[in-house]
Design a protein around this motif. Sequence first.
Motif: not given
Lengths: 485, 485
Positions: A144, A173, A232, A234-235, A261-263, A303-308
Amino acid sequence: MNGLAAPPKACFTGPMLNPADAALAKRLSECLPDGTLGRAEPRYLEEPRDLAVTPSALLARPRTTDEVARIVRVCAEARVGIVPWGGGTGLVLGQVVPEGPAPLILSLERMCALRGIWPDESVMLVEAGMTLAEAQAAAEKSGRLFPLSLASEGTARIGGNLATNAGGTAVLRYGNARDLCLGVEAVLPDGSVHHGLKRLRKDNTGYDLRHLLVGSEGTLGIITAATLRLYPRPAGIGTAAFAVADPSASLNLLARAQERTAGGVTSFELMSRQGLFFLDEVLPDLRQPFAKRPDWMVLAELGLPAGLDPETVLAELYEAAAEDGLVSDGVIASSSAQARALWKLREALPEANRRIGAIASHDISLPLSEIAAFVDRAGAAIGALGDLRINCFGHLGDGNLHYNVFPPKGGRAADHRHLADAIRQAVHDLAHEFGGSISAEHGIGRLKRDDLERYGDPAKLSAMRAIKAALDPLGIMNPGAVLRS
Amino acid sequence: MNGLAAPPKACFTGPMLNPADAALAKRLSECLPDGTLGRAEPRYLEEPRDLAVTPSALLARPRTTDEVARIVRVCAEARVGIVPWGGGTGLVLGQVVPEGPAPLILSLERMCALRGIWPDESVMLVEAGMTLAEAQAAAEKSGRLFPLSLASEGTARIGGNLATNAGGTAVLRYGNARDLCLGVEAVLPDGSVHHGLKRLRKDNTGYDLRHLLVGSEGTLGIITAATLRLYPRPAGIGTAAFAVADPSASLNLLARAQERTAGGVTSFELMSRQGLFFLDEVLPDLRQPFAKRPDWMVLAELGLPAGLDPETVLAELYEAAAEDGLVSDGVIASSSAQARALWKLREALPEANRRIGAIASHDISLPLSEIAAFVDRAGAAIGALGDLRINCFGHLGDGNLHYNVFPPKGGRAADHRHLADAIRQAVHDLAHEFGGSISAEHGIGRLKRDDLERYGDPAKLSAMRAIKAALDPLGIMNPGAVLRS
């Protein structure tokens, strides 16, 4: 702090305090384990910038909450002031008592246990004396993120971070220290223990004592432990430097980055050309991304999600912003080494400032859309005071500027000290006029008490004094900090 | 509220109040514009579930903060209680005074202006009487999201949302009302006005009066306006229903969803098989996603950045979770109509509960990883009381359960009312034992005052009484709410 007529010195409360003397030490030693009391070595008495010193104090280093409570009860009975002490890194003299009877310094450093961690809840429970770096490491070990991050994180302790509502580089953030705190355990000024270590996201049962203690700088109680909110990791993390024309353009760029980036913008730091010139002047080995130093430079981290793919997201942001004339150049890190090199520029600024020598420095915040106008007006006001250089930088996403004023090239700060009060007044007056704050993240302590009285909302100050008198009628908790005693 | 021996009835403070009578009306009318005072029609006196009624009251509907301040000063002088009134949707009798001298009901409904909006700052400034739906619409018009969302949003007003620290369906990602509030303007019990409408992300200048007023349910002052935090609207929204074996599995699923989306889970709602059976029983036309009703069902919503396809993200989450045995079935919405249909199931639950008729209902919260054990223990405890049905559902991501108990199929709640106190005590005792809260989002009001005294931390209660006495020594602000007067 400045040369104006002193504001009215309203006191919140009553009786004079007694010094932490041999009689107190004897009474305390009777109810505490051997080795709890000790001599206050210089590190407990000094502060980071040598602005002031506590002439003399008794030191207590309790190991448990119950010991803290016993100490507070004895001090209340003896009417002796208590200074809660974390890592000693505060910058506003909250941990230093230059005047008045010798206090008891109550260091939390021996209360540094990780009492529990629940990764699936994203919560951990730590004692107040754990350093921020240790708290970050404990979270990381569980997969974490504890996102509070500060220059002094290796030394500063969680209790002090909460007592001062610490800020840092990821506030945009994740919020300030208070936003990361779900509950506290605290010893109140009468020696009672508030058991508030909830691991809850929702709990509407009465006044929020946690939020009153957080940011009260040890004047309403001693935080001994806290439940902290984890996130979490970020991926993907993306880092870039952008050359922008002015603070308005950078604000617009921030809004677009948040929309795409949706914030997901973690950090959004602003640096001025003067700051880049300072780096050239005293740290010429640092590689800068733009050969022609831009008027303003933004350092952004996503800080971005997986897949980007972070680089792609940043490149698309750059292209769209360039099309609309918001950015004139950009460098996107394609490795973590490159990202570190960009951050190094930002992190080197305080060192560059130190080497050049500031006449006056400020920790202010402003409504984001007032920053551009503030920078113009403040530049004119400082210019009217003399031939001075301004290094304005900071956490643009939070509206938090470190607005520092320096002598002309080749000059020495010492030769311009007579201007310091006028500079401070000009900067703080303007920040206040623009709806800003004269202390964004460092707090009030004893250093900015006059400023608080000058610029603070009178109804709020009056409520603060009433609350202080109600919870600490003897005035023993960090006496003279935040409010005049 | 329950059948136990009453806890000690410590009062916070002093003198008896006077009724809001003709003499008060005369004094108020002398300092207020015509039409400010009026007769309190039934809607100001009743509450949503007909639990109680204010027998008589004077009504004031001021148009400005200055008028609110004048009213408070006159009431303080006359020692008349004031009940701040928003939309009247509170569920804990915070807006209803069944006993004692007739109060003045101070409705904020005429103070409903949007004073300003700054999309690039993601901030707006609204008056307390604006409805939540109007505030959402104002944000949307500027391309931003005000994420607070509640069943009663068409009627509830921002002032009441803040005074009660309202929760709702997007707390997991965006926080409670207090987390969305950057600053307040408020009239304090002495009639002074706290000017705290900062648009700042960082402001460490003294005790956080905003956080003390937020959640104090009108007992420390009247919020007249607030600066609110806005967010970017996520580029993509994904909605899915998952069949899970138990609350443990759903917690694990939530942790994975957060990890994959860098904290992009907006809502994560849990429904039990009993709840799905209730829908079958009284709302059979609602289409359910799983032919065989699962033991537990999760409704998840993600808010994602540009560049990600929400359906793909949800499908990948499902596959990985299925591989590890966390989910046994899933339905991913492929249109906004399908997403609405899934949400409709969750939104229909309160209506189904109403039609079936609960014996007792609860608004509790728990540490997330204690939910599974709580559900087991509470089920056993309720089972020991009789042949009853439990519909446990709620905002799992926030640990907030609506734990409602019903008669057996074909039975009537009225025939089981004698069990209500024992049920409430069992549920609240267990929630307390597991480190939970007996009021997750609704507050204390007058309905849960005894519960607060029973389960509240004594040091916190004592501090609350001291704060109340310090800021409202006459006890005129919402007398009897939260704390016994």
